[in-house]
Design an enzyme around this catalytic site. Structure first.
Site, PDB file in Angstrom:
ATOM      1  N   GLU A 155      -2.053  16.609   1.377  1.00  0.00           N
ATOM      2  CA  GLU A 155      -0.721  16.919   1.894  1.00  0.00           C
ATOM      3  C   GLU A 155       0.190  17.285   0.731  1.00  0.00           C
ATOM      4  O   GLU A 155       0.231  16.593  -0.281  1.00  0.00           O
ATOM      5  CB  GLU A 155      -0.163  15.724   2.667  1.00  0.00           C
ATOM      6  CG  GLU A 155      -0.998  15.365   3.889  1.00  0.00           C
ATOM      7  CD  GLU A 155      -0.287  14.393   4.805  1.00  0.00           C
ATOM      8  OE1 GLU A 155       0.852  14.680   5.217  1.00  0.00           O
ATOM      9  OE2 GLU A 155      -0.878  13.335   5.101  1.00  0.00           O
ATOM     10  N   GLY A 156       0.906  18.375   0.885  1.00  0.00           N
ATOM     11  CA  GLY A 156       1.747  18.873  -0.185  1.00  0.00           C
ATOM     12  C   GLY A 156       1.065  20.014  -0.912  1.00  0.00           C
ATOM     13  O   GLY A 156       0.642  19.887  -2.056  1.00  0.00           O
TER      14      GLY A 156
END
Length: 507
Positions: free
Chosen positions: A85-86
């Site tokens: 995530e990111g």
């Protein structure tokens, strides 16, 4: 203190003192408790700094911690961490190059925007997509208002409110989400991310979400038979021996070593395990989960000071449960925009978030449904056949015109019940700021702490665990080589700096 306890403590500390007397000649010895991402990352950073006498004690039979593949229906699926995530921002998430370029793990973009077209009524059939989009747009509009509100809050955290309080403030959900659609979308935006509801989640410290702001808002789902945990083995391979498959197999990593007591004084530490073994060292780094620290699994002698215990208990250990179901055939829609679908129940979080694996594992006929918080705890305490019946009943309501067969297999991870984890990852509660975070990761004498829960900006994420290991190692490195003690920033230091800056400008 009982005489027997005093004698035992004296004995183990004598071992520590005897070992410490050799430290100057051979360099400091460091024991790391836990072979998850933070523990292995800590060891790597220590090794790079010149600290070579390392011993890693792992309670389970494997390296990886909460990054854990499990064979289900002939597939290795991830029962713990699953996403990078990111991704897609100006800064690079340190996990992403390892996944995508170095190891080349199979990964897939998660199209969460498509959720609005796949929200199912409680009695079957889809809600109108335009209506769902309107409700989603309003939810995100209020979320943006919350971001602007946090910019005006005192950095000490004294103005912090819950996400739900923010929603009430902007007249979005004065009494909490009431309709099934609003409840499902609210769950998707918040619970599905933080594993706890908006009423207990801090606004100031999750909005804007540092991971999204720093690294980007995209998420890549890892679906590789080598397992997401292969990242940990790769990180460890720079200083630990590995086998032909790249898995850590170093003699300095001892498995099935359940740490039950850590005794410490100003000369050294002794770590005692459940099998009766004792290991002396100069320092110990505890990389267990926050949930373990909040339990009675490990006893510290002497007891940790009140400020440390209070910091540990101020944070939440959330529960996020991924339930896997296998069917004899596929009955759900697949194709573009059909990766995720939502069951809008009047009961918040009741088998609400579904994911199809047709793209990742074609023909596997496997569905994933995610539950969190109280539903996770409830489901962990009931037989799997009951859970399977409940989940299939929900699917039959969602698809009343389909011939939904019974599931042939189910797997329910039990992170909350497992004494070596006691939950999935930490969540930032209301009214806690960087001061408490400094306390959470601060050492007590020769006992140091790390883990995703000690990450200043990225708690709950794999990259948070990795970076926390580096940060905690640096704190210990400063102690070893520069004799620098870790300083906890004052609760109002940020505020004071801001005031001083304005005074300077006025002059």
């Amino acid at each position: 203190m009982k005489p027997s306890v005093v004698i035992a403590l004296a004995a183990v500390l004598l071992v520590a003192a005897q070992y410490a007397s050799l430290a100057d000649a051979y360099g400091p010895r460091v024991i790391i408790v836990g072979a998850g991402m933070s523990g292995i990352s800590t060891g790597k950073r220590l090794w790079e700094s010149g600290v070579r006498d390392l011993l890693i004690l792992e309670a389970t039979e494997r390296v990886g911690g909460r990054m854990h593949k499990h064979n289900f229906g002939g597939l290795n699926v991830e029962i713990g961490a699953n996403w990078v995530e990111g991704v897609g921002g100006d800064k690079v998430n340190p996990i992403w190059p390892i996944v995508n370029s170095t190891l080349k793990l199979r990964n897939f973009y998660s199209d969460f925007d498509s959720v609005v077209g796949n929200v199912y009524k409680e009695d079957g059939g889809l809600y109108d997509e335009d209506y769902v989009q309107q409700r989603m747009d309003r939810a995100y509009e209020v979320d943006d208002m919350g971001t602007n509100l946090t910019k005006m809050m005192d950095p000490s955290g004294r103005d912090d409110i819950s996400v739900l309080a923010m929603q009430r403030l902007f007249n979005h959900q004065p009494n909490g989400p009431a309709t099934p659609v609003d409840m499902a979308l609210d769950y998707f935006i918040y619970d599905y991310e933080f594993a706890e509801p908006p009423r207990v989640t801090s606004l100031q410290n999750t909005n804007p979400l540092p991971t999204d702001a720093d690294f980007g808002e995209d998420s890549q789902f890892v679906a590789d038979q080598r397992g997401f945990e292969s990242i940990i083995h790769y990180v460890g391979s720079s200083y630990l021996s590995t086998d032909a498959n790249g898995a850590i197999s170093d003699r300095r990593v001892l498995l099935n070593k359940v740490v039950r007591r850590i005794a410490y004084n100003n000369r050294g530490v002794v770590v005692k395990t459940e099998d009766g073994s004792a290991y002396g060292a100069d320092f110990v780094v505890v990389s267990t989960s926050l949930g373990v620290l909040q339990s009675d699994l490990i006893q510290f002698t002497p007891q940790l000071p009140f400020w440390k215990i209070a910091a540990i208990y101020r944070f939440d250990m959330a529960v996020y449960t991924k339930i896997f179901l296998k069917f004899p055939r596929r009955f759900w829609p697949v194709g573009e925009g059909k990766q995720f679908f939502v069951y809008a129940s009047r009961r918040r979080g009741y088998y609400g978030m579904w994911q199809s694996f047709e793209r990742e594992y074609p023909g596997a006929n496997v569905l994933l449904v995610t539950v969190t918080d109280d539903e996770s705890r409830r489901i962990e305490q009931q037989p799997d056949n009951v859970t399977k019946a409940e989940a299939v009943a929900v699917l039959r309501k969602m698809f009343p015109d389909a011939d939904v067969p019974d599931a042939t297999d189910i797997y329910v991870p039990r992170w909350w019940s497992n004494r070596f984890f006691k939950g999935s990852y930490s969540n930032w509660p209301i009214g806690v700021n960087r001061y408490e975070y400094d306390q959470l990761r601060a050492p007590v004498g020769r006992v140091y702490f790390t883990g995703e829960h000690t990450s200043e900006h990225y708690n709950g994420y794999v990259h948070g665990a990795y970076l926390a290991g580096v940060d905690s190692a640096n704190i210990l490195i400063n102690r070893i080589f520069r004799n620098e003690e870790y300083k906890v920033r004052g609760k109002y230091d940020n505020q004071a700096a801001e005031v001083n800056g304005k005074v300077a400008e006025a002059k």
